[in-house]
Motif scaffolding. Structure first.
Motif, PDB file in Angstrom:
ATOM      1  N   ALA A  59       0.823  -1.211   0.000  1.00 55.10           N
ATOM      2  CA  ALA A  59       0.000   0.000   0.000  1.00 55.10           C
ATOM      3  C   ALA A  59       0.858   1.263   0.000  1.00 55.10           C
ATOM      4  O   ALA A  59       0.403   2.327  -0.426  1.00 55.10           O
ATOM      5  CB  ALA A  59      -0.924   0.000   1.220  1.00 55.10           C
ATOM      6  N   ARG A  63       0.431   5.352  -1.487  1.00 53.53           N
ATOM      7  CA  ARG A  63       0.410   6.423  -0.483  1.00 53.53           C
ATOM      8  C   ARG A  63       1.515   7.443  -0.738  1.00 53.53           C
ATOM      9  O   ARG A  63       1.308   8.641  -0.562  1.00 53.53           O
ATOM     10  CB  ARG A  63       0.532   5.829   0.919  1.00 53.53           C
ATOM     11  CG  ARG A  63      -0.716   5.086   1.326  1.00 53.53           C
ATOM     12  CD  ARG A  63      -0.594   4.471   2.688  1.00 53.53           C
ATOM     13  NE  ARG A  63      -1.841   3.824   3.053  1.00 53.53           N
ATOM     14  CZ  ARG A  63      -1.924   2.766   3.811  1.00 53.53           C
ATOM     15  NH1 ARG A  63      -0.836   2.229   4.323  1.00 53.53           N
ATOM     16  NH2 ARG A  63      -3.094   2.229   4.087  1.00 53.53           N
ATOM     17  N   SER A  85      -7.241   8.791  -1.461  1.00 52.72           N
ATOM     18  CA  SER A  85      -6.809   8.213  -0.191  1.00 52.72           C
ATOM     19  C   SER A  85      -7.734   7.072   0.226  1.00 52.72           C
ATOM     20  O   SER A  85      -7.276   5.993   0.632  1.00 52.72           O
ATOM     21  CB  SER A  85      -6.765   9.288   0.893  1.00 52.72           C
ATOM     22  OG  SER A  85      -6.281   8.750   2.101  1.00 52.72           O
ATOM     23  N   ASN A  88      -7.155   4.080  -2.056  1.00 52.07           N
ATOM     24  CA  ASN A  88      -5.909   3.399  -1.683  1.00 52.07           C
ATOM     25  C   ASN A  88      -6.134   2.511  -0.468  1.00 52.07           C
ATOM     26  O   ASN A  88      -5.649   1.380  -0.407  1.00 52.07           O
ATOM     27  CB  ASN A  88      -4.803   4.409  -1.381  1.00 52.07           C
ATOM     28  CG  ASN A  88      -4.306   5.142  -2.600  1.00 52.07           C
ATOM     29  OD1 ASN A  88      -4.595   4.774  -3.739  1.00 52.07           O
ATOM     30  ND2 ASN A  88      -3.561   6.213  -2.371  1.00 52.07           N
ATOM     31  N   ASP A  89      -6.860   3.024   0.506  1.00 51.32           N
ATOM     32  CA  ASP A  89      -7.147   2.236   1.706  1.00 51.32           C
ATOM     33  C   ASP A  89      -7.985   1.008   1.388  1.00 51.32           C
ATOM     34  O   ASP A  89      -7.799  -0.046   2.000  1.00 51.32           O
ATOM     35  CB  ASP A  89      -7.877   3.085   2.754  1.00 51.32           C
ATOM     36  CG  ASP A  89      -6.954   3.997   3.525  1.00 51.32           C
ATOM     37  OD1 ASP A  89      -5.720   3.796   3.483  1.00 51.32           O
ATOM     38  OD2 ASP A  89      -7.470   4.921   4.181  1.00 51.32           O
ATOM     39  N   GLU A  90      -8.913   1.131   0.457  1.00 52.13           N
ATOM     40  CA  GLU A  90      -9.778  -0.010   0.144  1.00 52.13           C
ATOM     41  C   GLU A  90      -8.956  -1.186  -0.371  1.00 52.13           C
ATOM     42  O   GLU A  90      -9.210  -2.328   0.017  1.00 52.13           O
ATOM     43  CB  GLU A  90     -10.859   0.381  -0.867  1.00 52.13           C
ATOM     44  CG  GLU A  90     -11.914  -0.692  -1.032  1.00 52.13           C
ATOM     45  CD  GLU A  90     -12.571  -1.135   0.272  1.00 52.13           C
ATOM     46  OE1 GLU A  90     -12.796  -2.358   0.427  1.00 52.13           O
ATOM     47  OE2 GLU A  90     -12.858  -0.298   1.144  1.00 52.13           O
ATOM     48  N   LEU A  93      -7.237  -2.546   2.702  1.00 49.83           N
ATOM     49  CA  LEU A  93      -8.181  -3.225   3.584  1.00 49.83           C
ATOM     50  C   LEU A  93      -8.622  -4.571   3.023  1.00 49.83           C
ATOM     51  O   LEU A  93      -8.879  -5.510   3.785  1.00 49.83           O
ATOM     52  CB  LEU A  93      -9.394  -2.338   3.854  1.00 49.83           C
ATOM     53  CG  LEU A  93      -9.125  -1.106   4.715  1.00 49.83           C
ATOM     54  CD1 LEU A  93     -10.395  -0.276   4.854  1.00 49.83           C
ATOM     55  CD2 LEU A  93      -8.573  -1.484   6.070  1.00 49.83           C
ATOM     56  N   VAL A 116     -10.159   2.570  10.169  1.00 46.43           N
ATOM     57  CA  VAL A 116      -9.829   2.984   8.799  1.00 46.43           C
ATOM     58  C   VAL A 116     -11.107   3.214   8.002  1.00 46.43           C
ATOM     59  O   VAL A 116     -11.216   4.197   7.256  1.00 46.43           O
ATOM     60  CB  VAL A 116      -8.910   1.953   8.107  1.00 46.43           C
ATOM     61  CG1 VAL A 116      -8.679   2.325   6.638  1.00 46.43           C
ATOM     62  CG2 VAL A 116      -7.578   1.838   8.834  1.00 46.43           C
ATOM     63  N   ASP A 120     -12.154   6.681   6.280  1.00 49.17           N
ATOM     64  CA  ASP A 120     -12.458   6.767   4.849  1.00 49.17           C
ATOM     65  C   ASP A 120     -13.871   7.264   4.591  1.00 49.17           C
ATOM     66  O   ASP A 120     -14.101   8.010   3.630  1.00 49.17           O
ATOM     67  CB  ASP A 120     -12.228   5.412   4.174  1.00 49.17           C
ATOM     68  CG  ASP A 120     -10.756   5.060   4.077  1.00 49.17           C
ATOM     69  OD1 ASP A 120      -9.910   5.965   4.239  1.00 49.17           O
ATOM     70  OD2 ASP A 120     -10.452   3.879   3.840  1.00 49.17           O
ATOM     71  N   ARG A 147      -7.540   6.165  14.196  1.00 47.74           N
ATOM     72  CA  ARG A 147      -6.901   5.288  13.209  1.00 47.74           C
ATOM     73  C   ARG A 147      -5.444   5.030  13.591  1.00 47.74           C
ATOM     74  O   ARG A 147      -4.974   3.895  13.525  1.00 47.74           O
ATOM     75  CB  ARG A 147      -6.987   5.957  11.829  1.00 47.74           C
ATOM     76  CG  ARG A 147      -6.296   5.185  10.751  1.00 47.74           C
ATOM     77  CD  ARG A 147      -6.357   5.913   9.433  1.00 47.74           C
ATOM     78  NE  ARG A 147      -5.631   5.187   8.422  1.00 47.74           N
ATOM     79  CZ  ARG A 147      -5.957   5.137   7.159  1.00 47.74           C
ATOM     80  NH1 ARG A 147      -7.016   5.773   6.720  1.00 47.74           N
ATOM     81  NH2 ARG A 147      -5.234   4.449   6.305  1.00 47.74           N
TER      82      ARG A 147
END
Length: 170
Positions: A59, A63, A85, A88-90, A93, A116, A120, A147
């Motif tokens: 990830a 980032r 953002s 990217n987290d998805e 995750l 998270v 998000d 977070r």
């Protein structure tokens, strides 16, 4: 720069390989830059700890790209940066949800995922409503702190050191 970010989002943190009508998840290699600020799992670490650090390292590339974009915009975030953002987290995750955490880390993992996701949700709401981010700065700070704490707690539960990465993210 944004086209490259979009391409990374499309590719995501995982590559899909068709296998007899199904899709198998094949992790990409861990970027060297991520390992510089976030060491790999120590010798003897659980499979879950290794899987988590590998997911975090994969990830990292997206980032860093977002961090560099924000820095190039004189540290000003666009609504697209908020959406990027969250996207990217998805991808990250998705990998974290696939980890079989040991019982001693399961609650910390659940807390991290919820933190998270809440963060998000805020970013996506802010991206959809101009001015929301600034109007709800206290909530944003609370979510960011939750977070961060949840991430530290998960790393501790997995026997991992804290990450030393410092990025410009929403």
């Amino acid at each position: 720069m944004r086209r490259r970010a979009a391409a990374l989002l499309i590719v995501g943190a995982l590559a899909l390989v068709p296998v007899s009508g199904c899709a198998a998840l094949v992790p990409r290699p861990v970027p060297a830059a991520a390992v510089e600020c976030d060491p790999p799992a120590p010798p003897g670490a659980t499979d879950a700890a290794r899987a988590y650090t590998d997911a975090a390292h994969r990830a990292h590339e997206a980032r860093v790209l977002l961090s560099d974009t924000i820095a190039a915009q004189d540290m000003m975030m666009s609504l697209d940066d908020l959406r990027t953002s969250a996207a990217n987290d998805e991808a990250f995750l998705t990998e974290v949800r696939g980890i079989d955490f040991p019982p001693e880390a399961a609650r910390a993992a659940d807390d991290f995922l919820r933190a998270v996701e809440a963060d998000d949700d805020f970013l996506l709401t802010a991206a959809a409503q101009d001015g929301y981010y600034a109007e709800h700065a206290a909530e944003r700070n609370r979510l960011y702190e939750n977070r961060t704490r949840a991430g530290h707690a998960l790393r501790e539960a997995l026997g991992l050191p804290r990450s030393g990465c410092s990025l410009n993210l929403p």
